[in-house]
Each structure stands twice: as structure tokens, then as C-alpha cells.
Design an enzyme around this catalytic site. Sequence first.
Site, PDB file in Angstrom:
ATOM      1  N   LYS A  13       0.816  -1.218   0.000  1.00  0.00           N
ATOM      2  CA  LYS A  13       0.000   0.000   0.000  1.00  0.00           C
ATOM      3  C   LYS A  13       0.849   1.268   0.000  1.00  0.00           C
ATOM      4  CE  LYS A  13      -1.146   1.648   3.801  1.00  0.00           C
ATOM      5  NZ  LYS A  13      -1.625   1.990   5.153  1.00  0.00           N
ATOM      6  N   THR A  14       1.853   1.326   0.860  1.00  0.00           N
ATOM      7  CA  THR A  14       2.676   2.538   0.956  1.00  0.00           C
ATOM      8  C   THR A  14       3.381   2.834  -0.359  1.00  0.00           C
ATOM      9  OG1 THR A  14       3.023   2.117   3.316  1.00  0.00           O
ATOM     10  CG2 THR A  14       4.528   3.656   2.243  1.00  0.00           C
ATOM     11  N   ASP A  68      -4.824   8.219   3.453  1.00  0.00           N
ATOM     12  CA  ASP A  68      -4.370   6.891   3.846  1.00  0.00           C
ATOM     13  C   ASP A  68      -5.226   6.375   5.003  1.00  0.00           C
ATOM     14  OD1 ASP A  68      -2.829   4.601   4.017  1.00  0.00           O
ATOM     15  OD2 ASP A  68      -1.231   5.549   5.181  1.00  0.00           O
ATOM     16  N   GLU A  69      -5.341   5.049   5.119  1.00  0.00           N
ATOM     17  CA  GLU A  69      -6.094   4.401   6.213  1.00  0.00           C
ATOM     18  C   GLU A  69      -7.500   4.993   6.337  1.00  0.00           C
ATOM     19  OE1 GLU A  69      -4.884   1.830   7.377  1.00  0.00           O
ATOM     20  OE2 GLU A  69      -2.738   1.974   7.774  1.00  0.00           O
ATOM     21  N   GLN A  82      -9.225  -4.196   8.168  1.00  0.00           N
ATOM     22  CA  GLN A  82      -8.315  -3.758   9.222  1.00  0.00           C
ATOM     23  C   GLN A  82      -8.853  -2.538   9.969  1.00  0.00           C
ATOM     24  OE1 GLN A  82      -3.958  -4.107   8.325  1.00  0.00           O
ATOM     25  NE2 GLN A  82      -4.658  -4.463   6.233  1.00  0.00           N
ATOM     26  N   ARG A 134       0.155  -9.958  10.798  1.00  0.00           N
ATOM     27  CA  ARG A 134       1.452  -9.361  11.151  1.00  0.00           C
ATOM     28  C   ARG A 134       2.589 -10.357  10.920  1.00  0.00           C
ATOM     29  NH1 ARG A 134       0.256  -5.196   9.873  1.00  0.00           N
ATOM     30  NH2 ARG A 134      -1.662  -6.251   9.284  1.00  0.00           N
TER      31      ARG A 134
END
Length: 756
Positions: A32-33, A223-224, A254, A607
Site C-alpha cells: 500500500k505505501t 491513507d487508512e 483492518q 502481522r
Amino acid sequence: MDYLAGLNPSQRAAVEQTEGPVMIVAGAGSGKTRVITYRVAHLVRHGVDPFNILVLTFTNKAAKEMRERIMKVVGDEAKNIWMGTFHSVFAKILRVEAEHIGYPRNFTIYDTDDSKSLIRSILKEMQLDDKLYNANFVYNRISSAKNNLIAAQEYLKNDQIQAEDYANGRGQLGQIYLTYTQRCYKAGAMDFDDLLFKTNVLFREFPEVLHRYQHKFKYLMVDEYQDTNFSQYLIVRKLAAINENICVVGDDAQSIYAFRGANIQNILNFEKDYPDLKVFKLEQNYRSTQNIVNAANSIIANNKNQLKKNVFSENEAGEKIKVCRAFSDNEEGKIVAEAIAQERALKGGNYRDFAILYRTNAQSRAMEEALRKINIPYKIYGGTSFYQRKEIKDLIAYFRLTFNPNDEEALKRVINYPRRGIGDTTVDRIFIAADKQQLTLWDVISNASSYLDGRSAGVVGVFATMIQGFQVVAKNHSAFDAAMHIAQHSGILKDLYEDKSVEGLSRYENIQELLNGIKEFSEREDIEEKGLDVFMQDVALLTNDDNDKDPNADTVSLMTIHSSKGLEFPHVFIVGLEENLFPSQLSLNSRSELEEERRLFYVAVTRAEKKLTLSYATSRYRWGTLNNCEPSRFLDELNPAYLELDFRPKDIPERAASFADERQAWGQRDVFTKPKPKVMPKTTAMLPKAHTPTPGFAPSDISNLQVGMEVEHERFGFGKVINLEGSKNDVKATIFFKELGQKQLLLKFAKLRIVG
């Protein structure tokens, strides 16, 4: 550099779609980043002025990382992009525009402690009970109102909100909010929530200002996006209204911050806001093995409220996910610690490759102690070591003072906590008297009437008597019984129990966990002396730790799952997978709450890069009572094809086909097909022993009962009437009982004795 060359087809399509509304659904570990940064770089490389680009994030760390990556593609032009957290970006705008809404440009920003300090001052001035109007609770109530764009005046005029406050015995919340707002304004200060609230006010009341920023920010990226609240959503929607070049990036799977006000509907309903939306799904997970990704998919598939996607991995299949069972949380800690030691012995590697994730902070105790026993270095990520947390240090200070009343630091820490009317002036007088007479502080305190006058001598004398009582109890009782007595009679337990905020609940659970540890210590068979003083010696050795370690040292990471979001580790342990712990008992009241817990589990699982271990205990102490625990329903939801049950031979005669079968084999009730809320054990276990009525107790005539009167109830004890509502035979009284907190009683059945 050819920044597009390393992108997969879905990533590249998302980067190249620069115009119009765009939603990038980014699965866990999907790069994503990289997509966000390259999309911004792509805009600049194709002629968009960096000053016209706004990128909003949720952490300064994320913004810093993105800017550094963009600079590698477009150079110093990246410095001109408006990029940062919501709060930092709009604080910058408010500095320029503040005079429109009556604030100076150099307004002060209050942090949480500043806000709570002001609230305490207001409560004192209004002569309100600071137990009922707990500062943490009031602060969170005001914060929630602001995040939902409810101003103080609207709060007071909203009949539904007012009815709720009065029903809870907190009818003055609206006035506190209004006074707090006025005091902040008078001081030229905004709190953290104001930075978004006041931006909304600015854009609503001054359309020419909004128009200017709508034309300035021609391209928006968020973002997010699944973590945005209503206030953030409205700002973004207003800024994008003219150009509609808005790109939101996130993963509904998430979304785990509803308790902070995040609204998952913002991302689920984004297409309704922009019907011509283009959606790109990043579904390839580059982080984890196929087994971990497939197991995570089997979990999240149980949620009904979600954006469908097919996350996959082309990494190696990897090891199956181990599931371990322990008889207790202490054994669970031992299993985890031994597994880390064994993994390093067989395969090498670093301690920093390992992470232990848990649902609540209190669970770190058993993990910390197990790691210490075999000398595995660790750090608490995003939090404080268990024995360094304030509430733990407060209670331990009482323990220290019990055994050594000359312990000056312990004395200063607790002499007025919980508050008992021994203010700074009185403490100063104690110090002066001790210095003048060459005495210890305890000498003065234990003979208060000789050195202090009036009321001060009285309250200090009561404190001294309490400590002396603790000394008698500690000398004649077990470590656990003495610790429980001190926790209850010091007032710490009651103070934390009455704080219903998220932070307050966590602190209350931490005290519970400390008492659990003392209970286990009391029952150890390998030591002869089991007094509280011996336990304190053990704790002193545990807490005499080196706090000056290199932050980049090779240590195992311990953290809550909420703190782990955005991180990744080769080896992950998720502990405490038990019903009512994970999922939390507080989440069993509605589907939306349960689905958020399931998303939290999904975040935890994703994770892990190489190896994942899940564990649970079949018994766990709660307030000194050993309770049987049931495996979490989430374990049943995992596809068994990706699991390896790593139970020790002594645990069960034969391996069960599923966790439901295992529960049946152990004779445990199956609550998984029809989950229903239960009463939290700790809310009943910690109720004090039944009240002994005053000799000759007889109910009074309560026809003239008034707010403020002191009353006695046969079972609930002594309390104060804080609200009356209803009429004739249906009058309800809200009473704050000293031992139980607030209760609402129907007077015709209450049987109260009026004390005064």
C-alpha cells in the site's frame, strides 16, 4: 528511475489513474505505501504542482516515510507537497485562518493532561463529585461529542443526550462541556479534537475560506481511510467537492478503532458518495506465507459487513499455524518463552524477529515474567512495562509503605491518591514540621495532632491509621489476602472501577492482573515464606531493570494487537485466545462489535511473515479466583487445513478433530453456535461482601426524599441520592453507593433508611 517497473498490474493501474474519485482497497501486506508514494510521484512527474497535492495520514511516521520515498523519485519538489496527519495539516491551516473564528494565530494546543487538568478545575468550581464526574470520563465524553461535530450548545439542546446524561446521574455534563469550551476560548487554546472540530466550523461559516482551499488542493489522497471519523470524513468531502480528484486508500478488514470514533461505513459507503468511482483492489500479499494468508482469509470470511476481495500469496506455503494449549496463563508464558529460545537455538536469528501480541495490556505480566526467567530480552512496544505502569506503581507504593513507612517516595506518591483531602499545603506543612523537629515524615504523620492543626490533623491521622491497619493485616495474612485488602481499603480499586473510559478499564484490568500474580505466588509450593513482603522483594528484583538500553537493541517485542497495526515480524505469537478475553466480553452485544473483534484477530494474524503460533489457557485467575476458560470461537473459524495442534501428550488423551470436539471432550459448554453476552466476571467478583445493616435497621418514610440526602440500603450499604425522576408511585432514585457505585432504584420497592 523507472518507478512503475516494479509494480504489479493492479498496483500500476491504481498509480496511473490520477483523475476522478478513486478507492484503493489494499489488503494486508499488499504494498500500500509503495502505491501511495508512487501515485503522488506520478502526479508530480506529469506536471501537477506539489503545492496543489494534499496527502493525509494517521501517523507522522507514515508521512515521513512517504515523503522520503517520493523524494527519491521527484527530488526536492516533494518538500512542497502538503503531507501530514489530519491534525498537523489542519493545525497549519488554522494558524493562518484562526482570526475568522475569533482565535489568535498563536493559539495554544492543549494536550490530554492540560484538558483533564482544566476539567478538574471546573468540577471543583462547580462543586461536583469528581468520582461521579470522573475527569477521564468527562474528557472522553467531550471528545466523542466533538468528533461527531456536536458543539456544547447543541449538546445542551439535544433532548436525547440530556435524557441519557440525567438517567446516568450526570446531568451537568452539558454545562461542564460549555464551561470547558468557554475557558479554552478565553485562554486562546484549542484541544486536540478542536483542530478538526474548528476546521469544520471554519469551512461551514466561511465559505470563501473553504472555496480557497478547494481550489488549492486539486488532488487529495487519504491513507487508512477506514479509520476516519465523522469529523474527518466531512472535511475531506468538502475539500474534494469541486475537483473530485480524491483517492482514498484502506482496508475495511483492518478497521479496528471504533472505540476512538472511527466509522467503517466511511469506506464501505464511499461509492455512494462518488457513483463514478473507480475501484482498484490490491490483493497480492507480499508479506506472509500462503498458509498464513489463507488462514487469515478463512477468518475474515465470517464477517458479513465487508468489501469482498481475494487476498493471495505467491510466497512459499510455509509452516502450518501452531495452536498451543496451556493450563494457565503462567504456563502459556512459559510455552511462548521456551518456543522462542528453541527457535533461536535451532535456527539462529535475532530476538527482534519475534513478537508477542495480546488483547489487553494486563496480559503482558505472565509473558514478561516467563521471558525474564530464561533471560530473554524484551521491550514493551507502544506502552510501559507492566510493573512501570502508573496504577501498578501506585498499588505497589502502598505495599512498600506498609512494610517501610519511612519510604518517603512511596509516601509522597500515595498520601493523596486516591484523593482524601490532603492537599499540597498540608503536605508542605508535614515536610516543614519533619525538617524543623528532625523527624521522619512518618513520625509527623503518625502523630499528626501534635504537629498539625484542625482539619489537616484529622485527615492525615485517618491516613496514618489506615497504613497501620495495613501493617497488621500484612503481618497476619497471606500475600494475596493482604494485597486484596490494601487494594480495596486504600480506595485504588474503587477509583479505577468507577472510571468507565477505555483507559480506565485497562488500568482496572492491570490491577486485577497484579493481584492474579500475587495469588499464584501465594499458592507456590516451592517456597516456604509467602508473605507480601517476600513478594515485594521479588518484584524489586524484577523492576530493577536497565532503562537506558539501546532502543534498537535485539529484543522480543511485546504489544497489544492495536499497537501492532502496520508492523510485521518473521515470528508472531498471539496469546490469550479465549472466550471473553478475545473476543472481548464487551464485544458480544452486537454483530458490529463482534465483527470488529474479528477484524482485530485478522490484523494480528497478518502481522506474521514466516511463522505464527496461537495459544490459549484452559484456566486463568480473575481477582484471585481460578476460572475455567473456553477456547476462542475464532479458533473454530480458522480452516483446520492450515493448523497444527501442538498439544502436549499429557493435555488430552487423543487429538480432537476440532475445538468444538475438544470442548465437548472436556465437558465444557459450547457457546459458539449461539453466542450471547455474559456478565463480566470481574464486575461481580469484586463486589464487596454483603453489607451488614445498622442494628435496628428500619425503612424510613421516603415520601419527602430529596436529592443530596444520605441513605442506607439493606444490601447496598450507604449512599447519596443524586437524582430523582418520575411521579407518584413510579419515582426512581439514582443513588451513588460508597461501595458499589451508582444504582437506580424504584422507591416503592427500595426500602431505604434516611441517614441525613
